[in-house]
Design a protein around this motif. Structure first.
Motif, PDB file in Angstrom:
ATOM      1  N   THR A  20      59.598  23.916  74.987  1.00 36.48           N
ATOM      2  CA  THR A  20      58.399  23.527  74.240  1.00 36.48           C
ATOM      3  C   THR A  20      57.536  24.752  73.962  1.00 36.48           C
ATOM      4  O   THR A  20      57.052  24.942  72.839  1.00 36.48           O
ATOM      5  N   ARG A  80      64.120  13.698  59.312  1.00 32.02           N
ATOM      6  CA  ARG A  80      63.172  13.630  60.430  1.00 32.02           C
ATOM      7  C   ARG A  80      63.162  14.945  61.207  1.00 32.02           C
ATOM      8  O   ARG A  80      62.113  15.448  61.591  1.00 32.02           O
ATOM      9  N   GLU A  88      60.197  16.818  59.192  1.00 31.85           N
ATOM     10  CA  GLU A  88      59.072  16.313  59.973  1.00 31.85           C
ATOM     11  C   GLU A  88      58.930  17.015  61.319  1.00 31.85           C
ATOM     12  O   GLU A  88      57.940  16.829  62.007  1.00 31.85           O
ATOM     13  N   VAL A  92      60.581  16.492  64.077  1.00 31.85           N
ATOM     14  CA  VAL A  92      60.789  15.622  65.236  1.00 31.85           C
ATOM     15  C   VAL A  92      61.962  16.170  66.028  1.00 31.85           C
ATOM     16  O   VAL A  92      63.002  16.515  65.460  1.00 31.85           O
ATOM     17  N   THR A  93      61.815  16.272  67.345  1.00 30.17           N
ATOM     18  CA  THR A  93      62.887  16.796  68.174  1.00 30.17           C
ATOM     19  C   THR A  93      63.912  15.700  68.453  1.00 30.17           C
ATOM     20  O   THR A  93      63.584  14.504  68.416  1.00 30.17           O
ATOM     21  N   SER A 136      65.078  14.814  71.265  1.00 27.43           N
ATOM     22  CA  SER A 136      64.657  14.016  72.422  1.00 27.43           C
ATOM     23  C   SER A 136      63.602  12.992  72.011  1.00 27.43           C
ATOM     24  O   SER A 136      63.593  11.866  72.510  1.00 27.43           O
ATOM     25  N   GLU A 137      62.713  13.364  71.101  1.00 33.32           N
ATOM     26  CA  GLU A 137      61.726  12.403  70.613  1.00 33.32           C
ATOM     27  C   GLU A 137      62.407  11.282  69.825  1.00 33.32           C
ATOM     28  O   GLU A 137      62.045  10.106  69.966  1.00 33.32           O
ATOM     29  N   LEU A 138      63.410  11.644  69.028  1.00 32.23           N
ATOM     30  CA  LEU A 138      64.160  10.632  68.290  1.00 32.23           C
ATOM     31  C   LEU A 138      64.905   9.697  69.237  1.00 32.23           C
ATOM     32  O   LEU A 138      64.951   8.495  69.020  1.00 32.23           O
ATOM     33  N   GLU A 145      64.151   8.912  72.299  1.00 33.05           N
ATOM     34  CA  GLU A 145      63.189   8.007  72.930  1.00 33.05           C
ATOM     35  C   GLU A 145      62.742   6.924  71.946  1.00 33.05           C
ATOM     36  O   GLU A 145      62.679   5.744  72.290  1.00 33.05           O
ATOM     37  N   GLU A 146      62.475   7.336  70.721  1.00 32.43           N
ATOM     38  CA  GLU A 146      62.030   6.403  69.686  1.00 32.43           C
ATOM     39  C   GLU A 146      63.091   5.344  69.382  1.00 32.43           C
ATOM     40  O   GLU A 146      62.781   4.173  69.193  1.00 32.43           O
ATOM     41  N   VAL A 150      69.906  11.208  74.399  1.00 35.45           N
ATOM     42  CA  VAL A 150      69.736  12.400  73.572  1.00 35.45           C
ATOM     43  C   VAL A 150      71.090  12.879  73.050  1.00 35.45           C
ATOM     44  O   VAL A 150      71.206  13.322  71.909  1.00 35.45           O
TER      45      VAL A 150
END
Length: 152
Positions: free
Chosen positions: A53, A109, A113, A115-116, A118-120, A122-123, A128
């Protein structure tokens, strides 16, 4: 500082930058930030995600500062490489529309955008690794549509 994550940090930095020197500079910034945090008594529970990060933020900050400097030095004479890059970008965007909707959405995305994976994950409620596999397949399909036979 936990040093066994450094090879992954260097690999990620190399993917985020255009030169080995820039990648090395980013790694140094991240390591310095971690050492400063540890020196002030800050605790890092999960060092690898923290490092990645911090690396992403450092790369974004650097890109913003370079963009700002570039805006200050506007050259109004069009360059051939700029026109070529613009044509390539237009071709990629056109070919992106030919991909299946799920591939197109996933690539947009991540690429546009920011978006990582890992974020995808989770979403979407999936691991992952599943997102990474889907991204790899989508990128391969895009390369095939573009007629690109090798990657670097």
């Amino acid at each position: 500082m936990d040093t066994h994550h450094l090879p992954r940090l260097h690999a990620r930095a190399r993917r985020l930058t255009r030169s080995p020197q820039d990648a090395e500079d980013l790694c140094h910034e991240v390591c310095l930030a971690i050492l400063e945090r540890e020196a002030t008594g800050g605790r890092i529970d999960r060092p690898l995600p923290y490092m990645m990060t911090a690396l992403r933020h450092a790369a974004a900050n650097r890109a913003r500062s370079v963009a700002h400097e570039t805006l200050m030095e506007i050259d109004f004479e069009p360059q051939v490489e700029d026109a070529t890059l613009a044509c390539l970008c237009a071709e990629v965007l056109t070919k992106l529309d030919t991909l299946p909707k799920s591939d197109r959405a996933l690539l947009q995305r991540v690429a546009f955008e920011g978006v990582t994976p890992s974020e995808l994950a989770e979403e979407m409620g999936v691991p992952v690794g599943t997102i990474m596999s889907r991204l790899a397949r989508a990128r391969t399909r895009l390369r095939n549509v573009l007629g690109i036979t090798s990657v670097f």
